[in-house]
Design an enzyme around this catalytic site. Structure first.
Site, short mmCIF file in Angstrom:
data_model
loop_
_atom_site.label_atom_id
_atom_site.label_comp_id
_atom_site.label_asym_id
_atom_site.label_seq_id
_atom_site.Cartn_x
_atom_site.Cartn_y
_atom_site.Cartn_z
N LEU A 273 6.39 11.03 -8.46
CA LEU A 273 5.41 12.05 -8.08
C LEU A 273 4.30 11.48 -7.21
CD1 LEU A 273 5.06 13.92 -11.50
CD2 LEU A 273 6.28 14.71 -9.46
N GLY A 274 3.98 10.23 -7.41
CA GLY A 274 2.89 9.65 -6.63
C GLY A 274 2.65 8.22 -7.07
N GLY B 35 -0.58 5.06 -7.13
CA GLY B 35 -1.95 4.61 -6.90
C GLY B 35 -2.06 3.15 -7.21
N GLY B 36 -3.28 2.64 -7.14
CA GLY B 36 -3.48 1.22 -7.34
C GLY B 36 -3.22 0.76 -8.76
N MET B 37 -3.39 1.65 -9.75
CA MET B 37 -3.13 1.24 -11.13
C MET B 37 -1.67 1.35 -11.49
SD MET B 37 -4.76 2.68 -14.71
CE MET B 37 -6.36 1.92 -14.56
N GLY B 38 -0.95 2.22 -10.82
CA GLY B 38 0.47 2.36 -11.14
C GLY B 38 1.08 3.57 -10.47
N VAL C 82 3.26 7.31 -10.82
CA VAL C 82 3.43 8.47 -11.70
C VAL C 82 4.80 9.07 -11.44
CG1 VAL C 82 2.52 10.70 -12.40
CG2 VAL C 82 0.95 8.90 -11.64
N ASP D 53 -13.96 9.52 -12.59
CA ASP D 53 -13.34 9.69 -11.27
C ASP D 53 -12.92 11.14 -11.06
OD1 ASP D 53 -12.54 8.86 -8.75
OD2 ASP D 53 -10.51 8.39 -9.39
#
Length: 520
Positions: A23-24, A26-29, A31, A139
């Protein structure tokens, strides 16, 4: 929400969940869309390996997930499951099939009428639930508001602090968040309270109604300046929302309503109304940051002033989001950009990184109590030879100083090359940061007064988060300064002394210096 096929390195299953697609990321992981054994769709956030390898992060992650599970699912994506101890820790949340607010505004333009009020009320309701469980989102932004059928759903709460609270990420005051939605106190090192989410709510509602954020400017740095010093531009916001949004955007967190107060004001049917328990409206304050913040920022912020100290949406990436819902692209999964750390530690009791030096004008003497610096009267800056390591970017400088003589100032020079750099002077009644660029135009950037209560405080800390320096004395924050000269982007760190008055020798003793920096 558009799904992409699984990549070769993506797992096909985690625990009781079968992964279906991406799905997407980001910098943390990343999804993923997944299904549980009952065939229910869920969203799984899989944490990056570099974070998974940190025991401190895992502990924080476990704690914050447990708190997030206490948040009732009122306009939030319910936290369903998590496994902080898995080889690749993961978090399972309710899957919401709908666009996020940024996608919706980009595609269809600003929201109006019922759609706008649904977002305002729905997100306020989510914050009431989140804050009621003792969680701060940190955030809140359009990408984290999904427009599900019915009411919007707020996502990505409850794990941002796991990243922000680990020592590796707070050593140089890195923050979790997105610049345009950050409250002033987040930019100048203030306390993180639920009021930061209320501020972000105000920015988000203004964005939903107008397609722009109320402090938007041409550069990230200029946006930061406007957040800290300017009144919000609420042009285009409906009159009955402008009052409560304006109060949510107060510079002083004590002047903002709580999330419950915001919700009460909205559901009266007159969103500008003030319920009896809402605090009285503060008068308008042009250029209204607190005095220390005002001193630190007048005429000082230039390009790049707040870039890499901010991380997006629980992501550790050295970039800012634009504030319009778009985000910087993080390093690809499995190939993180991990800068090497430089660590310089010296007790200053014997020859090591610093060396004995004696001249006719000054001396730097290492002994059992530390580095003693002695200089003649009126010397405008003596520095003791130290490590030749050139550092750039984020860094933390810690050193103890004491036995400071009358009319003398302890001196710490950083990003220092030749006759150019920045310097901090700690005198009896004032502490200041100044720049002395190659042009020779020396100027004080920021200063703060000291008094008797500071007399016994001598552990000095300079934390630099991508061109914003925060100075503390024995843990008390005294000032911030923006290091905005591109000619002074890197250099060495040295210790020394300035003697202000004629006729007397100056003296200071340094001990236990610790310098940490990352460079990539």
């Amino acid at each position: 929400m558009q799904m992409k096929p699984l990549r070769p390195h993506d797992p096909r299953a985690l625990g009781d969940y079968e992964l279906l697609g991406l799905l997407g990321e980001g910098g943390m992981g990343a999804v993923h869309l997944a299904q549980d054994r009952a065939g229910r769709n869920v969203a799984i956030k899989i944490i990056r390996p570099e974070f998974a390898a940190q025991a401190e992060f895992r502990g924080r992650f476990r704690s914050e997930v447990n708190r997030a599970r206490q948040v009732p699912p009122f306009c939030t994506a319910a936290v369903l499951d998590a496994d902080p101890d898995h080889e690749t820790p993961y978090l399972v949340v309710e899957y919401i099939d709908g666009p996020d607010l940024a996608e919706r505004v980009t595609r269809d333009g600003p929201l109006t009428d019922g759609a706008l009020y649904s977002v305002a009320v729905g997100v306020a309701t989510a914050l009431v639930a989140i804050h009621g469980a003792g969680v701060i989102h940190r955030d809140l932004k359009p990408r984290n508001v999904l427009l599900a059928p019915g009411f919007p759903k707020v996502i990505d709460f409850g794990i941002a602090r796991a990243l922000e609270s680990t020592s590796e990420h707070t050593r140089t005051d890195q923050m979790v968040g997105t610049l345009s939605y950050m409250a002033p106190e987040r930019l100048d090192g203030g306390a993180v309270t639920p009021a930061v989410d209320v501020f972000a709510w105000g920015v988000l509602v203004a964005y939903a109604a107008t397609g722009r954020t109320p402090f938007a400017a041409d550069t990230p740095t200029a946006t930061a300046v406007r957040i800290l010093t300017a009144e919000p531009d609420l042009t285009g916001l409906p009159d009955d929302l402008r009052e409560v949004v304006g109060r949510a955007l107060a510079k002083d967190p004590a002047g903002r309503p709580s999330a419950q107060d915001v919700l009460d004001a909205l559901i009266t049917g007159r969103p500008g109304a003030t319920p009896p328990h809402l605090p009285p409206r503060l008068p308008a304050r042009p250029a209204a940051p607190a005095p220390a913040r005002r001193r630190a920022l007048v005429g000082l912020i230039a390009a790049g002033a707040v870039a890499a100290g901010v991380v997006a949406a629980g992501a550790l990436v050295p970039a800012l989001t634009a504030g319009d819902g778009s985000e910087a692209t993080p390093p690809p999964s499995g190939n993180p950009a991990t800068p090497a750390e430089v660590h310089i530690a010296d007790s200053l009791t014997s020859a090591g990184q610093w060396r004995d030096t004696r001249t006719g004008d000054y001396s730097c003497e290492l002994g059992q109590d530390g580095l003693a610096v002695v200089t003649g009267p009126g010397n405008d800056g003596v520095t003791c030879p130290g490590p030749a390591t050139v550092l750039a970017g984020n860094q933390s400088i810690k050193v103890h100083y004491d036995e400071l003589s009358d009319d003398a100032c302890a001196l710490v020079r950083f990003r220092h090359t030749g006759r150019a750099g920045y310097e901090l002077t700690a005198c009896a009644d004032e502490i200041a940061v100044a720049a002395y660029p190659p042009s020779g135009d020396v100027h004080t950037i920021s200063s703060a007064q000291l008094n008797d209560k500071h007399a016994a405080r001598r552990r000095l800390v300079i934390d630099i988060a991508d061109d914003i320096a925060t100075v503390r004395l024995d843990g008390e924050k005294l000032l911030t300064a923006v290091l905005d000269d591109p000619a002074l982007a890197k250099g060495m760190t040295t210790l020394g002394l300035v003697q202000l008055a004629d006729g007397d020798d100056g003296f200071v003793r340094f001990s236990d210096v610790d310098i940490r920096a990352t460079r990539g």
